[in-house]
Design a protein around this motif. Structure first.
Motif, PDB file in Angstrom:
ATOM      1  N   PRO A 112     -42.797  35.346  26.601  1.00  0.00           N
ATOM      2  CA  PRO A 112     -43.410  34.031  26.391  1.00  0.00           C
ATOM      3  C   PRO A 112     -42.345  33.013  25.979  1.00  0.00           C
ATOM      4  O   PRO A 112     -41.328  33.366  25.390  1.00  0.00           O
ATOM      5  N   ILE A 113     -42.612  31.762  26.284  1.00  0.00           N
ATOM      6  CA  ILE A 113     -41.646  30.704  25.985  1.00  0.00           C
ATOM      7  C   ILE A 113     -41.343  30.620  24.488  1.00  0.00           C
ATOM      8  O   ILE A 113     -40.241  30.255  24.088  1.00  0.00           O
ATOM      9  N   GLY A 114     -42.289  31.002  23.653  1.00  0.00           N
ATOM     10  CA  GLY A 114     -42.075  30.978  22.206  1.00  0.00           C
ATOM     11  C   GLY A 114     -40.945  31.876  21.743  1.00  0.00           C
ATOM     12  O   GLY A 114     -40.410  31.686  20.648  1.00  0.00           O
ATOM     13  N   ASP A 115     -40.548  32.847  22.569  1.00  0.00           N
ATOM     14  CA  ASP A 115     -39.407  33.692  22.219  1.00  0.00           C
ATOM     15  C   ASP A 115     -38.085  32.934  22.303  1.00  0.00           C
ATOM     16  O   ASP A 115     -37.093  33.360  21.726  1.00  0.00           O
ATOM     17  N   LEU A 116     -38.079  31.818  23.045  1.00  0.00           N
ATOM     18  CA  LEU A 116     -36.867  30.994  23.167  1.00  0.00           C
ATOM     19  C   LEU A 116     -36.987  29.667  22.429  1.00  0.00           C
ATOM     20  O   LEU A 116     -36.007  29.158  21.909  1.00  0.00           O
ATOM     21  N   LEU A 117     -38.169  29.099  22.437  1.00  0.00           N
ATOM     22  CA  LEU A 117     -38.399  27.796  21.811  1.00  0.00           C
ATOM     23  C   LEU A 117     -39.474  27.929  20.741  1.00  0.00           C
ATOM     24  O   LEU A 117     -40.612  28.268  21.058  1.00  0.00           O
ATOM     25  N   PRO A 118     -39.131  27.677  19.494  1.00  0.00           N
ATOM     26  CA  PRO A 118     -40.101  27.832  18.405  1.00  0.00           C
ATOM     27  C   PRO A 118     -41.388  27.034  18.610  1.00  0.00           C
ATOM     28  O   PRO A 118     -42.454  27.457  18.182  1.00  0.00           O
ATOM     29  N   PRO A 122     -43.030  24.728  26.856  1.00  0.00           N
ATOM     30  CA  PRO A 122     -41.947  24.758  27.841  1.00  0.00           C
ATOM     31  C   PRO A 122     -41.344  23.368  28.051  1.00  0.00           C
ATOM     32  O   PRO A 122     -42.055  22.363  27.949  1.00  0.00           O
ATOM     33  N   PRO A 123     -40.062  23.310  28.343  1.00  0.00           N
ATOM     34  CA  PRO A 123     -39.436  22.010  28.571  1.00  0.00           C
ATOM     35  C   PRO A 123     -39.893  21.427  29.905  1.00  0.00           C
ATOM     36  O   PRO A 123     -40.206  22.169  30.839  1.00  0.00           O
TER      37      PRO A 123
END
Length: 135
Positions: A112-118, A122-123
């Motif tokens: 999930p994107i939360g693993d990269l962006l708190p 998504p950007p």
């Protein structure tokens, strides 16, 4: 994670058909309206809806900034996009970027994107991130 490069990382939102082409090794250049910073060495690929997961990463091989017509002439055969979609994407843009792709690695389990962006959001295009510990 296993990457040996030491520059900055970004996470980039990519439509699923292009994300798959990157991971399969067919797409060798990612077209963008803006270039990445010169110190970016790793791009994490977030496949947009309906996938909505980080599916892998690639190393930045090179950066090319030019007008869209020149980018098309140089990279049409390795960009995995047809001319109509390319022209629609760039629209009235006078400058574009071609990001050379090297060593694409697919994650064993999409994340999930939360693993990269708190923020878990998504950007729209891409966002700078710390070097994640995804495996």
């Amino acid at each position: 994670m296993g990457t040996s490069t030491t520059g900055r990382h970004v996470v980039m939102s990519v439509h699923p058909q292009f994300a798959e082409a990157i991971m399969d090794g067919r797409k060798k250049v990612e077209f963008r309206k803006r270039r990445l910073a010169d110190d970016v060495t790793v791009v994490w690929v977030y496949a947009t809806a309906p996938v909505r997961r980080v599916i892998g990463y690639f190393e930045v091989d090179s950066m090319h900034t030019a007008n869209p017509a020149d980018l098309w002439t140089r990279f049409a055969d390795v960009g995995c996009i047809d001319r109509a979609d390319f022209d629609r994407y760039y629209g009235d843009s006078h400058t574009g970027a071609g990001i050379g792709i090297r060593n694409a690695v697919r994650l064993a389990s999409p994340a999930p994107i939360g693993d990269l962006l708190p923020s878990g959001v998504p950007p729209q295009s891409y966002a700078y991130v710390g070097a994640p510990a995804l495996a």
